[in-house]
Design an enzyme around this catalytic site. Structure first.
Site, PDB file in Angstrom:
ATOM      1  N   LEU A 124       0.833  -1.204   0.000  1.00 26.63           N
ATOM      2  CA  LEU A 124       0.000   0.000   0.000  1.00 26.63           C
ATOM      3  C   LEU A 124       0.873   1.262   0.000  1.00 26.63           C
ATOM      4  O   LEU A 124       0.689   2.178  -0.801  1.00 26.63           O
ATOM      5  CB  LEU A 124      -0.908  -0.021   1.254  1.00 26.63           C
ATOM      6  CG  LEU A 124      -1.818   1.183   1.483  1.00 26.63           C
ATOM      7  CD1 LEU A 124      -2.869   1.298   0.377  1.00 26.63           C
ATOM      8  CD2 LEU A 124      -2.526   1.071   2.851  1.00 26.63           C
ATOM      9  N   THR A 125       1.866   1.309   0.897  1.00 27.25           N
ATOM     10  CA  THR A 125       2.650   2.529   1.124  1.00 27.25           C
ATOM     11  C   THR A 125       3.514   2.905  -0.082  1.00 27.25           C
ATOM     12  O   THR A 125       4.064   2.040  -0.762  1.00 27.25           O
ATOM     13  CB  THR A 125       3.557   2.340   2.364  1.00 27.25           C
ATOM     14  OG1 THR A 125       2.723   2.009   3.475  1.00 27.25           O
ATOM     15  CG2 THR A 125       4.353   3.585   2.685  1.00 27.25           C
ATOM     16  N   GLU A 126       3.617   4.209  -0.312  1.00 30.50           N
ATOM     17  CA  GLU A 126       4.494   4.756  -1.366  1.00 30.50           C
ATOM     18  C   GLU A 126       5.353   5.858  -0.756  1.00 30.50           C
ATOM     19  O   GLU A 126       5.023   6.393   0.310  1.00 30.50           O
ATOM     20  CB  GLU A 126       3.639   5.340  -2.500  1.00 30.50           C
ATOM     21  CG  GLU A 126       2.757   4.285  -3.155  1.00 30.50           C
ATOM     22  CD  GLU A 126       1.864   4.852  -4.256  1.00 30.50           C
ATOM     23  OE1 GLU A 126       1.925   6.080  -4.508  1.00 30.50           O
ATOM     24  OE2 GLU A 126       1.130   4.059  -4.848  1.00 30.50           O
ATOM     25  N   THR A 157       6.812  -5.155   3.841  1.00 36.11           N
ATOM     26  CA  THR A 157       7.314  -6.325   4.569  1.00 36.11           C
ATOM     27  C   THR A 157       7.243  -7.560   3.673  1.00 36.11           C
ATOM     28  O   THR A 157       6.195  -7.841   3.081  1.00 36.11           O
ATOM     29  CB  THR A 157       6.480  -6.549   5.859  1.00 36.11           C
ATOM     30  OG1 THR A 157       6.566  -5.375   6.656  1.00 36.11           O
ATOM     31  CG2 THR A 157       6.990  -7.752   6.642  1.00 36.11           C
ATOM     32  N   GLY A 342      23.948  -0.007  31.898  1.00 39.20           N
ATOM     33  CA  GLY A 342      24.831   0.172  30.739  1.00 39.20           C
ATOM     34  C   GLY A 342      24.832  -1.042  29.833  1.00 39.20           C
ATOM     35  O   GLY A 342      24.899  -0.915  28.603  1.00 39.20           O
ATOM     36  N   GLU A 365       1.200   0.209  10.112  1.00 33.84           N
ATOM     37  CA  GLU A 365      -0.241  -0.065  10.241  1.00 33.84           C
ATOM     38  C   GLU A 365      -0.965   1.086  10.945  1.00 33.84           C
ATOM     39  O   GLU A 365      -1.832   0.870  11.783  1.00 33.84           O
ATOM     40  CB  GLU A 365      -0.460  -1.414  10.915  1.00 33.84           C
ATOM     41  CG  GLU A 365       0.019  -2.523   9.977  1.00 33.84           C
ATOM     42  CD  GLU A 365       0.071  -3.888  10.591  1.00 33.84           C
ATOM     43  OE1 GLU A 365      -0.646  -4.101  11.572  1.00 33.84           O
ATOM     44  OE2 GLU A 365       0.819  -4.731  10.071  1.00 33.84           O
TER      45      GLU A 365
HETATM   46  C1  LIG Z   1       9.764  -1.857   8.621  1.00 38.81           C
HETATM   47  C2  LIG Z   1       8.491  -1.362   8.007  1.00 38.81           C
HETATM   48  C3  LIG Z   1       7.591  -2.280   7.474  1.00 38.81           C
HETATM   49  C4  LIG Z   1       6.438  -1.819   6.831  1.00 38.81           C
HETATM   50  N1  LIG Z   1       5.597  -2.732   6.219  1.00 38.81           N
HETATM   51  C5  LIG Z   1       4.616  -2.265   5.398  1.00 38.81           C
HETATM   52  C6  LIG Z   1       3.861  -3.188   4.573  1.00 38.81           C
HETATM   53  O1  LIG Z   1       4.040  -4.406   4.626  1.00 38.81           O
HETATM   54  N2  LIG Z   1       2.950  -2.658   3.715  1.00 38.81           N
HETATM   55  C7  LIG Z   1       2.711  -1.310   3.601  1.00 38.81           C
HETATM   56  O2  LIG Z   1       1.882  -0.913   2.791  1.00 38.81           O
HETATM   57  N3  LIG Z   1       3.400  -0.426   4.389  1.00 38.81           N
HETATM   58  C8  LIG Z   1       4.342  -0.868   5.273  1.00 38.81           C
HETATM   59  N4  LIG Z   1       5.069   0.016   6.030  1.00 38.81           N
HETATM   60  C9  LIG Z   1       4.797   1.451   5.904  1.00 38.81           C
HETATM   61  C10 LIG Z   1       4.147   2.060   7.136  1.00 38.81           C
HETATM   62  O3  LIG Z   1       2.809   1.646   7.254  1.00 38.81           O
HETATM   63  C11 LIG Z   1       4.317   3.601   7.034  1.00 38.81           C
HETATM   64  O4  LIG Z   1       5.706   3.862   7.231  1.00 38.81           O
HETATM   65  C12 LIG Z   1       3.455   4.323   8.031  1.00 38.81           C
HETATM   66  O5  LIG Z   1       2.104   4.247   7.680  1.00 38.81           O
HETATM   67  C13 LIG Z   1       3.844   5.818   8.159  1.00 38.81           C
HETATM   68  O6  LIG Z   1       3.954   6.436   6.909  1.00 38.81           O
HETATM   69  P1  LIG Z   1       5.273   7.308   6.574  1.00 38.81           P
HETATM   70  O7  LIG Z   1       6.448   6.460   6.903  1.00 38.81           O
HETATM   71  O8  LIG Z   1       5.139   7.814   5.224  1.00 38.81           O
HETATM   72  O9  LIG Z   1       5.246   8.486   7.636  1.00 38.81           O
HETATM   73  P2  LIG Z   1       4.461   9.891   7.474  1.00 38.81           P
HETATM   74  O10 LIG Z   1       3.063   9.618   7.044  1.00 38.81           O
HETATM   75  O11 LIG Z   1       5.293  10.812   6.659  1.00 38.81           O
HETATM   76  O12 LIG Z   1       4.431  10.388   8.983  1.00 38.81           O
HETATM   77  C14 LIG Z   1       5.521  11.068   9.588  1.00 38.81           C
HETATM   78  C15 LIG Z   1       5.044  11.621  10.932  1.00 38.81           C
HETATM   79  O13 LIG Z   1       3.964  12.546  10.722  1.00 38.81           O
HETATM   80  C16 LIG Z   1       2.848  12.168  11.508  1.00 38.81           C
HETATM   81  N5  LIG Z   1       1.604  12.506  10.812  1.00 38.81           N
HETATM   82  C17 LIG Z   1       1.276  12.248   9.521  1.00 38.81           C
HETATM   83  N6  LIG Z   1       0.037  12.681   9.258  1.00 38.81           N
HETATM   84  C18 LIG Z   1      -0.437  13.209  10.421  1.00 38.81           C
HETATM   85  C19 LIG Z   1      -1.660  13.855  10.811  1.00 38.81           C
HETATM   86  N7  LIG Z   1      -2.689  13.977   9.959  1.00 38.81           N
HETATM   87  N8  LIG Z   1      -1.780  14.300  12.083  1.00 38.81           N
HETATM   88  C20 LIG Z   1      -0.770  14.157  12.980  1.00 38.81           C
HETATM   89  N9  LIG Z   1       0.408  13.567  12.676  1.00 38.81           N
HETATM   90  C21 LIG Z   1       0.575  13.110  11.411  1.00 38.81           C
HETATM   91  C22 LIG Z   1       2.985  10.654  11.682  1.00 38.81           C
HETATM   92  O14 LIG Z   1       2.256  10.193  12.803  1.00 38.81           O
HETATM   93  C23 LIG Z   1       4.491  10.532  11.868  1.00 38.81           C
HETATM   94  O15 LIG Z   1       4.835  10.802  13.189  1.00 38.81           O
HETATM   95  C24 LIG Z   1       6.168  -0.435   6.759  1.00 38.81           C
HETATM   96  C25 LIG Z   1       7.065   0.481   7.341  1.00 38.81           C
HETATM   97  C26 LIG Z   1       8.207   0.034   7.938  1.00 38.81           C
HETATM   98  C27 LIG Z   1       9.173   1.048   8.504  1.00 38.81           C
END
Ligand SMILES: Cc1cc2nc3c(=O)[nH]c(=O)nc-3n(C[C@H](O)[C@H](O)[C@H](O)COP(=O)(O)OP(=O)(O)OC[C@H]3O[C@@H](n4cnc5c(N)ncnc54)[C@H](O)[C@@H]3O)c2cc1C
Length: 387
Positions: A124-126, A157, A342, A365
């Site tokens: 899902l994520t981009e 993942t 430590g 998630e």
């Molecule tokens: C190891 C790992 C495994 C993963 N596995 C999967 C997978 O299998 N499939 C998949 O699709 N994705 C996966 N993800 C992606 C993951 O779901 C996203 O990283 C997550 O949803 C956050 O998106 P972002 O990293 O773009 O952070 P951003 O959306 O850029 O967020 C950055 C910060 O801004 C805050 N923020 C953003 N919008 C708001 C708002 N409206 N109000 C307040 N705060 C806000 C967030 O809470 C966060 O603190 C994975 C990520 C990691 C690191």
């Protein structure tokens, strides 16, 4: 809902045995080498771990939400990397098919996912669409009986090892969530590539990486749920994640239980000022707070799981489980480092490793912030009813 307490008891005993005797001794080695031994994966297959949430009609165990939560609490007392290996199949990757797949799609993929022959992932994520997943820009362009996918997914993942990708792509521009559809793309489809996974903070041994789609052509029959569900992909994703958030919350209780055990052992063994550090009330407080929080999170997860099994809408409670259990686990891991002193900061220490491993839970998630927003929105909309 627990259907057969005796059968569940036996299953939990088998999972505990596997966790304690196979997984625990390998944690440090897997963390150091960032690779999961294939023999361990075979053990997971033999134990049926890949198919716990898949209905029995498709070769799985068909566990209820509550039964699965109890298994998750058990299995996650070893490093979370073990569960990540089979977690897609018993979580987000298979769930999309279970909730919305056509019968032909379920027959084609679920039995092989249940056995662990086929590893699934959920893409899902981009890079520019994380928390705001609706803004995704991967496209699926209709060409005759096919769709042609173009786009870039990140942080997926198991993408580097998956055989099946559930890819969310835009089939209609300008329609927000209603323009997103889900596609089943098999590895080997020309135009789909998964580059080498980057290193990450923790959960070594669990590969997470990008999915590149360049003119990747799939038949229209690969739309999850068939063409009738075109434009319903985001709903499929949300239904899938709704259940997965309860699963994930259970997966945070296990590491916290483990860390309380590790803190207790350390507090008994480590001597300072002529006595075990566990004699100091400030150390006791860290253990007491952690144990109390484990109990609170476990109770919330199991209650929510039971409600879901009873057919209630638990969308808000699932968010509460996710946010409370993931934050709880982070606090417990932080206290564990503190109790180890430590040593807890040094590479190879169990508290140091779990501290890194569980940090992810608060991010994926739905981040903590996104879940707070969801809980607030629903609480306000209900005028405070149902509190
Ligand atoms: C190891 C790992 C495994 C993963 N596995 C999967 C997978 O299998 N499939 C998949 O699709 N994705 C996966 N993800 C992606 C993951 O779901 C996203 O990283 C997550 O949803 C956050 O998106 P972002 O990293 O773009 O952070 P951003 O959306 O850029 O967020 C950055 C910060 O801004 C805050 N923020 C953003 N919008 C708001 C708002 N409206 N109000 C307040 N705060 C806000 C967030 O809470 C966060 O603190 C994975 C990520 C990691 C690191």
């Amino acid at each position: 809902m627990i259907r057969d307490p005796q059968a569940l008891h036996a299953l939990l005993a088998d999972v505990r045995e596997f966790t304690q005797t196979v997984c625990l001794p390998l944690e440090a080695q897997i963390d150091a080498h960032d690779a999961m031994p294939e023999a361990v994966v075979d053990g997971m297959r033999r134990l049926g771990l890949f198919g716990h949430s898949i209905p029995a009609a498709y070769g799985g165990a068909g566990l209820t939400t509550e039964e699965l939560a109890l298994v998750n609490i058990e299995v996650s007392q070893a490093s979370p990397t073990f569960r990540a290996r089979f977690g897609g199949n018993t979580g987000i990757a298979a769930e999309s098919l279970i909730v919305d797949g056509t019968e032909a799609q379920r027959q084609r993929y679920l039995p092989r996912m249940a056995s662990g022959e086929l590893t699934g992932c959920f893409a899902l994520t981009e890079p520019e669409a994380g928390s705001d997943a609706i803004s995704l820009t991967t496209t699926a362009r209709r060409e005759g009986d096919d769709f042609v996918l173009n786009g870039h997914k990140c942080f997926i993942t198991n993408a580097p090892i998956a055989g099946l990708f559930t890819v969310f792509a835009r089939t209609e521009a300008g329609r927000g969530a209603a323009g997103i559809s889900a596609f089943l793309v098999e590895r080997g489809t020309p135009g789909l590539t998964t580059p080498e996974p980057p290193r990450k903070m923790g959960q070594h041994g669990s590969p997470v990486g990008e999915v590149i789609l360049q003119d990747c052509r799939v038949p229209a029959s690969s739309v999850v749920g068939g063409e009738a569900l075109l434009g319903q992909g985001f709903r499929t994703a949300m239904k899938t994640l709704n259940k997965q958030r309860i699963n994930l919350a259970g997966l945070c209780v296990g590491p916290a239980i483990r860390l309380v055990h590790e803190m207790v052992a350390r507090a008994r063994a480590r001597q300072q000022f002529g006595q075990a550090i566990g004699e100091f009330q400030l150390v006791q407080q860290m253990i007491a707070e952690s144990n109390t929080e484990v109990h609170a999170a476990r109770a919330l997860v199991l209650e929510t799981a039971r409600k879901r099994d009873a057919g209630e809408d638990v969308t808000m409670e699932a968010s509460m489980c996710k946010v409370f259990a993931t934050e709880m686990c982070g606090r417990v891991a932080d206290r564990a480092v503190q109790v180890f002193g430590g040593s807890g900061y040094m590479a190879g220490n169990v508290a140091e490793r779990f501290f890194r491993d569980v940090r992810l839970f608060r991010l994926y998630e739905g981040t903590t912030q996104i879940h707070w927003l969801n809980i607030a929105k629903r609480t306000l909309a209900a005028g405070g009813a149902g509190v």
